[in-house]
Design an enzyme around this catalytic site. Sequence first.
Site, mmCIF file in Angstrom:
data_model
loop_
_atom_site.group_PDB
_atom_site.id
_atom_site.type_symbol
_atom_site.label_atom_id
_atom_site.label_comp_id
_atom_site.label_asym_id
_atom_site.label_seq_id
_atom_site.Cartn_x
_atom_site.Cartn_y
_atom_site.Cartn_z
ATOM 1 N N ASN A 47 1.013 4.446 -6.063
ATOM 2 C CA ASN A 47 1.047 4.180 -4.625
ATOM 3 C C ASN A 47 2.499 4.352 -4.189
ATOM 4 O O ASN A 47 3.314 3.437 -4.356
ATOM 5 C CB ASN A 47 0.540 2.757 -4.363
ATOM 6 C CG ASN A 47 0.484 2.419 -2.887
ATOM 7 O OD1 ASN A 47 0.944 3.205 -2.044
ATOM 8 N ND2 ASN A 47 -0.058 1.262 -2.570
ATOM 9 N N ARG B 22 -2.785 7.066 -4.179
ATOM 10 C CA ARG B 22 -3.208 6.538 -2.877
ATOM 11 C C ARG B 22 -2.574 7.411 -1.795
ATOM 12 O O ARG B 22 -1.353 7.592 -1.775
ATOM 13 C CB ARG B 22 -2.719 5.103 -2.717
ATOM 14 C CG ARG B 22 -3.091 4.578 -1.354
ATOM 15 C CD ARG B 22 -2.399 3.292 -1.033
ATOM 16 N NE ARG B 22 -2.897 2.806 0.241
ATOM 17 C CZ ARG B 22 -2.222 1.995 1.021
ATOM 18 N NH1 ARG B 22 -1.036 1.558 0.686
ATOM 19 N NH2 ARG B 22 -2.746 1.605 2.161
ATOM 20 N N HIS C 9 -7.325 1.114 5.169
ATOM 21 C CA HIS C 9 -7.743 0.139 4.143
ATOM 22 C C HIS C 9 -9.104 0.497 3.564
ATOM 23 O O HIS C 9 -9.829 -0.373 3.070
ATOM 24 C CB HIS C 9 -7.864 -1.298 4.724
ATOM 25 C CG HIS C 9 -6.586 -1.926 5.130
ATOM 26 N ND1 HIS C 9 -6.484 -2.756 6.231
ATOM 27 C CD2 HIS C 9 -5.349 -1.889 4.590
ATOM 28 C CE1 HIS C 9 -5.239 -3.184 6.341
ATOM 29 N NE2 HIS C 9 -4.524 -2.662 5.363
ATOM 30 N N ARG D 97 2.411 -6.370 13.386
ATOM 31 C CA ARG D 97 1.786 -5.458 14.359
ATOM 32 C C ARG D 97 0.842 -6.228 15.268
ATOM 33 O O ARG D 97 0.188 -7.168 14.815
ATOM 34 C CB ARG D 97 1.005 -4.352 13.624
ATOM 35 C CG ARG D 97 1.870 -3.515 12.724
ATOM 36 C CD ARG D 97 1.032 -2.567 11.878
ATOM 37 N NE ARG D 97 1.333 -2.699 10.478
ATOM 38 C CZ ARG D 97 0.529 -2.331 9.485
ATOM 39 N NH1 ARG D 97 -0.642 -1.806 9.743
ATOM 40 N NH2 ARG D 97 0.896 -2.491 8.239
ATOM 41 N N GLU E 296 -7.569 -2.600 -5.006
ATOM 42 C CA GLU E 296 -7.496 -1.201 -4.576
ATOM 43 C C GLU E 296 -7.161 -0.279 -5.750
ATOM 44 O O GLU E 296 -7.652 0.840 -5.816
ATOM 45 C CB GLU E 296 -6.459 -1.068 -3.457
ATOM 46 C CG GLU E 296 -6.961 -1.712 -2.170
ATOM 47 C CD GLU E 296 -5.862 -1.935 -1.141
ATOM 48 O OE1 GLU E 296 -5.097 -2.898 -1.312
ATOM 49 O OE2 GLU E 296 -5.790 -1.167 -0.181
#
Length: 400
Positions: free
Chosen positions: A9, A90, A179, A240, A382
């Site tokens: 990743n 990823r 996601h 955010r 993940e």
Amino acid sequence: MASVVLVINAGSSSLKYELLEAESGTTYATGLIEKIGESTSHGRHTSDDTTAEREGSCPDHATAFEWLVEAFHDNGPDLDDVALTAVGHRVVHGGAHFTAPSLITDEVISEIERLIPLAPLHNPGNLEGIRVALAKFPETPQVAVFDTAFHQTLPPAAYTYAIPKAWRVDHRIRRYGFHGTSHAYVSRRTAQLCGLPLDEANVIVLHLGNGASATAVAGGRSVDTSMGLSPLEGLVMGTRPGDLDPSLPAHLARAGLALEDYDRALNKDSGLKGLVGTNDFRELTDLVAAGDEEAVLALGVVAHRLKKYIGAYAAVLGRVDALAFTAGVGEHSPVLRAAALTGLERLGIELDGDANAAATSGEHLISTADSPIAVWVVPTNEELEIARQAAALIAAGAVR
Ligand code: ADP
């Protein structure tokens, strides 16, 4: 035969990795190299319950990959001794092009490059990771697993924004969702935990980390999700804001705010950070317990938005079998789970207060025995999902 996958990743200034076996989920090593390109970079490699640290100058991703290989060599397992089935990468944005994991070829790299305008903060780092891994392991199949791919099943009515056609066509403006790897893993695991076949289970997944998104999953397919063109839309997150009035950029531009400052504020200084000065949910929880008014309001704003999405996705799905909380905040914050679910009994959601309070790590059912909708806490994984998707693609015969 066991499939051993190195999952990468790569961000703009970091490289996270895990070596694991796809079938059993056994992890052999994990690591992280941070502050790539800064004056001092940090590396951390954990294998056999031992963590080795490294500090020094790591100017680019190619050097970071050398650090990775050296960390495996010095601390085990040596990658030269491991029969790697694949390297799984990823990749944040796969646009409308990638609906499934893809074996990395020159064409796939070009397409990921073409998508950079849609993910300027993420795809360039992901591409760097792909390039350096290809250079080191040219003979090993490499697979891109996209955050957006799981949401490519959204129906047009869910992914289309009501904006001028030229914007939609010329700039590929639509809801993509993110996601996806986590939502895929958690929705499948929740169906298993409920004892339901995947194609019959309707699940609302709430991935609440620093970034946060909700997804309505019908029979294993994503049918609506809260993040849109970018990972800014939807739920209130660490830094955010989630949903806003679309007039805001023009309003602030007329007041003299530069576009770059607007963009930065929305990515880095909004959400919890904007409301209470920290994006760490643990700090927020402590402030709430101490009666801090801004913190109480911030928790209220986060929980209210979450509640609205749960209600909306119950309507989208028509029938909901389960709700699943995952990621840092979802897995560890009974306070937020309770705040979001209070008052939803008429929707069929009955939280078991004691079970919720006790569920701070691992998989747990936190609804009452009679609750029409089961509520689960399901830790996401993940890396395992990426490893499984990469291994499945290779097992299906994909070769370079
Ligand atoms: P990401 O992968 O999006 O960076 P994570 O899934 O790791 O984020 O989640 C990070 C968030 O989880 C942080 O806001 C952190 O405060 C929160 N978190 C971690 N542990 C706890 C805890 N015990 N209680 C409440 N929040 C927690």
